[in-house]
Each structure stands twice: as structure tokens, then as C-alpha cells.
Write a protein that holds these residues in place. Structure first.
Motif, PDB file in Angstrom:
ATOM      1  N   ARG A 143       0.957  -0.988  -0.023  1.00 40.29           N
ATOM      2  CA  ARG A 143       0.267  -0.043  -0.143  1.00 40.29           C
ATOM      3  C   ARG A 143       0.652   1.325   0.630  1.00 40.29           C
ATOM      4  O   ARG A 143       0.698   2.172  -1.076  1.00 40.29           O
ATOM      5  CB  ARG A 143      -1.058  -0.174   1.140  1.00 40.29           C
ATOM      6  CG  ARG A 143      -1.893   1.205   1.233  1.00 40.29           C
ATOM      7  CD  ARG A 143      -2.555   0.815   2.092  1.00 40.29           C
ATOM      8  NE  ARG A 143      -3.443   1.805   2.996  1.00 40.29           N
ATOM      9  CZ  ARG A 143      -4.102   2.942   3.486  1.00 40.29           C
ATOM     10  NH1 ARG A 143      -2.852   2.542   4.321  1.00 40.29           N
ATOM     11  NH2 ARG A 143      -4.745   4.239   3.460  1.00 40.29           N
ATOM     12  N   ALA A 144       1.792   1.260   0.235  1.00 46.27           N
ATOM     13  CA  ALA A 144       2.892   1.823   0.887  1.00 46.27           C
ATOM     14  C   ALA A 144       3.514   2.785  -0.494  1.00 46.27           C
ATOM     15  O   ALA A 144       3.853   3.272  -0.799  1.00 46.27           O
ATOM     16  CB  ALA A 144       3.792   2.202   1.785  1.00 46.27           C
ATOM     17  N   LEU A 145       3.460   1.833  -1.751  1.00 45.87           N
ATOM     18  CA  LEU A 145       4.163   1.736  -2.868  1.00 45.87           C
ATOM     19  C   LEU A 145       3.070   2.130  -3.876  1.00 45.87           C
ATOM     20  O   LEU A 145       4.003   2.935  -4.270  1.00 45.87           O
ATOM     21  CB  LEU A 145       4.596   0.648  -3.732  1.00 45.87           C
ATOM     22  CG  LEU A 145       5.082   0.389  -4.753  1.00 45.87           C
ATOM     23  CD1 LEU A 145       6.191   1.261  -5.166  1.00 45.87           C
ATOM     24  CD2 LEU A 145       5.310  -0.692  -5.317  1.00 45.87           C
ATOM     25  N   TYR A 146       1.800   1.994  -3.585  1.00 47.30           N
ATOM     26  CA  TYR A 146       1.153   2.465  -4.376  1.00 47.30           C
ATOM     27  C   TYR A 146       0.272   3.489  -3.458  1.00 47.30           C
ATOM     28  O   TYR A 146      -0.769   4.846  -4.710  1.00 47.30           O
ATOM     29  CB  TYR A 146      -0.385   1.730  -4.434  1.00 47.30           C
ATOM     30  CG  TYR A 146       0.119   0.502  -4.820  1.00 47.30           C
ATOM     31  CD1 TYR A 146       0.097   0.542  -6.913  1.00 47.30           C
ATOM     32  CD2 TYR A 146       0.416  -0.710  -4.861  1.00 47.30           C
ATOM     33  CE1 TYR A 146       0.678  -0.625  -7.132  1.00 47.30           C
ATOM     34  CE2 TYR A 146       0.821  -2.183  -5.329  1.00 47.30           C
ATOM     35  CZ  TYR A 146       1.747  -1.753  -7.429  1.00 47.30           C
ATOM     36  OH  TYR A 146       1.787  -2.423  -7.384  1.00 47.30           O
ATOM     37  N   MET A 147       0.862   4.102  -2.780  1.00 48.63           N
ATOM     38  CA  MET A 147       0.127   5.563  -2.888  1.00 48.63           C
ATOM     39  C   MET A 147       0.818   7.114  -2.722  1.00 48.63           C
ATOM     40  O   MET A 147       0.994   7.555  -2.487  1.00 48.63           O
ATOM     41  CB  MET A 147       0.491   5.411  -0.980  1.00 48.63           C
ATOM     42  CG  MET A 147      -0.603   4.980  -0.551  1.00 48.63           C
ATOM     43  SD  MET A 147      -2.728   5.299  -1.091  1.00 48.63           S
ATOM     44  CE  MET A 147      -3.169   6.529  -0.187  1.00 48.63           C
ATOM     45  N   ARG A 148       2.164   6.133  -3.377  1.00 47.74           N
ATOM     46  CA  ARG A 148       3.383   7.169  -4.184  1.00 47.74           C
ATOM     47  C   ARG A 148       2.720   7.926  -4.656  1.00 47.74           C
ATOM     48  O   ARG A 148       1.279   7.953  -5.356  1.00 47.74           O
ATOM     49  CB  ARG A 148       4.877   6.745  -4.556  1.00 47.74           C
ATOM     50  CG  ARG A 148       5.492   6.249  -3.217  1.00 47.74           C
ATOM     51  CD  ARG A 148       7.004   5.462  -3.566  1.00 47.74           C
ATOM     52  NE  ARG A 148       7.979   5.632  -2.348  1.00 47.74           N
ATOM     53  CZ  ARG A 148       8.468   5.798  -2.517  1.00 47.74           C
ATOM     54  NH1 ARG A 148       8.900   6.943  -3.349  1.00 47.74           N
ATOM     55  NH2 ARG A 148       9.392   5.435  -1.089  1.00 47.74           N
ATOM     56  N   PRO A 149       2.784   9.528  -4.553  1.00 43.93           N
ATOM     57  CA  PRO A 149       2.338  11.114  -5.418  1.00 43.93           C
ATOM     58  C   PRO A 149       2.693  10.172  -6.813  1.00 43.93           C
ATOM     59  O   PRO A 149       1.568  10.160  -7.998  1.00 43.93           O
ATOM     60  CB  PRO A 149       3.102  12.308  -5.219  1.00 43.93           C
ATOM     61  CG  PRO A 149       3.564  11.710  -4.227  1.00 43.93           C
ATOM     62  CD  PRO A 149       3.804  10.247  -4.211  1.00 43.93           C
ATOM     63  N   TYR A 150       3.722   9.742  -7.696  1.00 46.93           N
ATOM     64  CA  TYR A 150       3.375   8.794  -8.948  1.00 46.93           C
ATOM     65  C   TYR A 150       2.307   8.600  -9.143  1.00 46.93           C
ATOM     66  O   TYR A 150       2.166   8.951 -10.817  1.00 46.93           O
ATOM     67  CB  TYR A 150       4.649   8.340  -9.043  1.00 46.93           C
ATOM     68  CG  TYR A 150       5.075   7.278 -10.286  1.00 46.93           C
ATOM     69  CD1 TYR A 150       5.745   8.143 -11.074  1.00 46.93           C
ATOM     70  CD2 TYR A 150       4.362   6.620 -10.772  1.00 46.93           C
ATOM     71  CE1 TYR A 150       5.995   7.731 -12.771  1.00 46.93           C
ATOM     72  CE2 TYR A 150       4.660   6.267 -11.941  1.00 46.93           C
ATOM     73  CZ  TYR A 150       5.326   6.814 -12.857  1.00 46.93           C
ATOM     74  OH  TYR A 150       5.715   6.305 -14.312  1.00 46.93           O
ATOM     75  N   TRP A 151       1.568   7.670  -8.437  1.00 48.19           N
ATOM     76  CA  TRP A 151       0.129   7.000  -9.363  1.00 48.19           C
ATOM     77  C   TRP A 151      -1.244   7.543  -9.638  1.00 48.19           C
ATOM     78  O   TRP A 151      -1.657   7.608 -10.153  1.00 48.19           O
ATOM     79  CB  TRP A 151      -0.428   5.400  -7.989  1.00 48.19           C
ATOM     80  CG  TRP A 151       1.023   4.937  -7.953  1.00 48.19           C
ATOM     81  CD1 TRP A 151       2.069   4.081  -6.685  1.00 48.19           C
ATOM     82  CD2 TRP A 151       1.589   3.728  -9.197  1.00 48.19           C
ATOM     83  NE1 TRP A 151       2.783   3.641  -7.600  1.00 48.19           N
ATOM     84  CE2 TRP A 151       2.781   3.669  -8.767  1.00 48.19           C
ATOM     85  CE3 TRP A 151       1.620   3.850 -10.743  1.00 48.19           C
ATOM     86  CZ2 TRP A 151       3.592   2.145  -9.961  1.00 48.19           C
ATOM     87  CZ3 TRP A 151       2.220   2.922 -11.399  1.00 48.19           C
ATOM     88  CH2 TRP A 151       3.525   1.965 -10.956  1.00 48.19           C
ATOM     89  N   ARG A 152      -0.741   9.358  -8.577  1.00 46.88           N
ATOM     90  CA  ARG A 152      -1.877   9.970  -9.092  1.00 46.88           C
ATOM     91  C   ARG A 152      -1.926  11.024 -10.146  1.00 46.88           C
ATOM     92  O   ARG A 152      -3.003  11.662  -9.757  1.00 46.88           O
ATOM     93  CB  ARG A 152      -2.221  11.164  -7.505  1.00 46.88           C
ATOM     94  CG  ARG A 152      -2.159  10.503  -5.820  1.00 46.88           C
ATOM     95  CD  ARG A 152      -2.701  10.992  -5.019  1.00 46.88           C
ATOM     96  NE  ARG A 152      -1.383  10.230  -4.257  1.00 46.88           N
ATOM     97  CZ  ARG A 152      -0.677  10.340  -3.566  1.00 46.88           C
ATOM     98  NH1 ARG A 152      -0.749  12.057  -2.726  1.00 46.88           N
ATOM     99  NH2 ARG A 152      -0.357   9.913  -2.420  1.00 46.88           N
ATOM    100  N   ARG A 153      -0.384  10.596 -10.734  1.00 49.93           N
ATOM    101  CA  ARG A 153      -0.472  11.934 -11.944  1.00 49.93           C
ATOM    102  C   ARG A 153      -1.346  11.561 -13.333  1.00 49.93           C
ATOM    103  O   ARG A 153      -1.513  10.665 -13.014  1.00 49.93           O
ATOM    104  CB  ARG A 153       0.524  11.379 -12.167  1.00 49.93           C
ATOM    105  CG  ARG A 153       1.777  12.485 -12.074  1.00 49.93           C
ATOM    106  CD  ARG A 153       3.314  11.738 -11.977  1.00 49.93           C
ATOM    107  NE  ARG A 153       2.849  12.516 -13.323  1.00 49.93           N
ATOM    108  CZ  ARG A 153       4.104  12.045 -14.064  1.00 49.93           C
ATOM    109  NH1 ARG A 153       3.793  10.848 -14.602  1.00 49.93           N
ATOM    110  NH2 ARG A 153       3.676  12.487 -15.731  1.00 49.93           N
ATOM    111  N   VAL A 154      -1.906  12.062 -13.710  1.00 51.45           N
ATOM    112  CA  VAL A 154      -3.252  12.230 -14.866  1.00 51.45           C
ATOM    113  C   VAL A 154      -2.599  11.594 -16.796  1.00 51.45           C
ATOM    114  O   VAL A 154      -2.660  10.813 -16.649  1.00 51.45           O
ATOM    115  CB  VAL A 154      -3.860  12.799 -15.403  1.00 51.45           C
ATOM    116  CG1 VAL A 154      -4.569  13.335 -16.570  1.00 51.45           C
ATOM    117  CG2 VAL A 154      -4.472  13.986 -13.940  1.00 51.45           C
TER     118      VAL A 154
END
Length: 180
Positions: A159-170
Motif C-alpha cells: 500500500r505504501a508503494l501505491y500511495m506514492r504521488p507518482y500514481w496520482r498523476r493524470v
């Protein structure tokens, strides 16, 4: 080296042209040097692309780009330090550097080309940010054979990996799906 301080390094692009960054070799803590080159996207130049989060735009550092001090975010600085080779130049497309961010007309022309830019790259690097203990453990686990018990126990780390800001980019879908 005689450094310039003017930001006039982004010469105007002509139709179907992009800029590529030649990242000079160096050790991790050496200053970052690079040069920009204009190329035709249809000429099939060999380059790699970087997919990343800019990071805090008020937290900047500088690289030396075409003999000019050029501001970059700390996250981009970290990515470039880890991507550069110790022995040979690396040719990259990096949006923050290769597109003149101060020119709205250029941005409106270059952004629609990003799908093609990423699809023509020989490799796309997804920079998730600097590693920490949790991320190192996740990648250690992923390299092992996984069973349901391990996945359940390590859910919080994943979950910590997928919570990184990178994955929130359009743009993430375009950058990674179109990558080879």
C-alpha cells in the motif's frame, strides 16, 4: 567552466521537432550536466524517456544545462542522479527540461505529442521517488516467490508503494501504457 545565467536555452522548435537531453556521465554526487538537442520526432532518434512526479516546485536545485544554471525540482534532480551512467552519456526525454515550461504556445504544441514521444522511446523509466526502508522491502519481497500469506502480511508495505504521488498523476496511463 564559464556559466551563463540567462534562461534562453529553449530555442524555438519547428513542426514535429522535440528536444532531447543528453545527460553527461558522472558519479552520484557530481554536478549534473546536460545539453539539449532539437530532433525531428519522425526521424526515429534513439532515446529513453522519464516518467516521474515533478515534486514540490518551490523545492529546487540546479543542473548545468547548455552551460546555464537551470532550475529543476529536487525529485527530478534525484531521478537524474540515479539514471545517469558513470561512463557514457544517456539521451533522455524529460518533460520539465525538454519542453519550455515558460512558453504556453510551445506547451500546447508539445503536450499532444507526448503519447508519440513515449511510444517511440526505447525505454521508459518510471521514477517513483527515492527509496526508503518500506520500498526496499517491497522490492525484495517481489523478487521472491509470493504466496497468499506473504501478500497478506505485506499488504501495508505494498500500500505504501501505491500511495506514492507518482500514481496520482493524470499522465501516468499515457506514459506507461504507450511505453515499449
Amino acid at each position: 567552466m564559464d556559466l551563463l545565467t540567462d534562461k534562453g536555452i529553449h530555442w524555438p522548435l519547428t513542426e514535429d521537432h522535440i528536444r532531447l537531453l543528453t545527460l553527461r556521465p558522472g558519479l552520484l554526487n557530481d554536478p549534473i550536466y546536460g545539453e539539449l538537442e532539437h530532433v525531428s520526432l519522425s526521424a526515429k532518434h534513439t532515446y529513453e524517456a522519464l516518467s516521474y512526479v515533478w515534486g514540490d516546485t518551490s523545492d529546487t536545485s540546479s543542473m548545468i544545462l547548455d552551460r546555464t544554471l537551470y532550475p529543476i525540482t529536487k525529485n527530478l534532480e534525484c531521478a537524474l542522479r540515479h539514471l545517469r551512467s558513470k561512463e557514457a552519456p544517456r539521451v533522455l526525454w524529460v518533460d520539465r527540461i525538454c519542453i519550455n515550461q515558460d512558453d504556453q504556445d510551445e506547451k500546447s504544441e508539445q503536450v499532444p505529442m507526448m503519447g508519440e514521444i513515449y511510444s517511440r522511446a526505447t525505454k521508459v523509466y518510471a521514477w517513483l521517488g527515492e527509496a526508503d526502508r518500506q520500498i526496499n522491502c517491497i522490492f525484495d519481497i517481489l523478487q521472491d516467490d509470493l504466496d497468499d500469506d506473504i501478500l497478506h502480511e505485506e499488504f501495508n508495505w505494498l500500500r505504501a508503494l501505491y500511495m506514492r504521488p507518482y500514481w496520482r498523476r493524470v499522465w501516468i496511463v499515457q506514459e506507461l501504457v504507450l511505453a515499449k
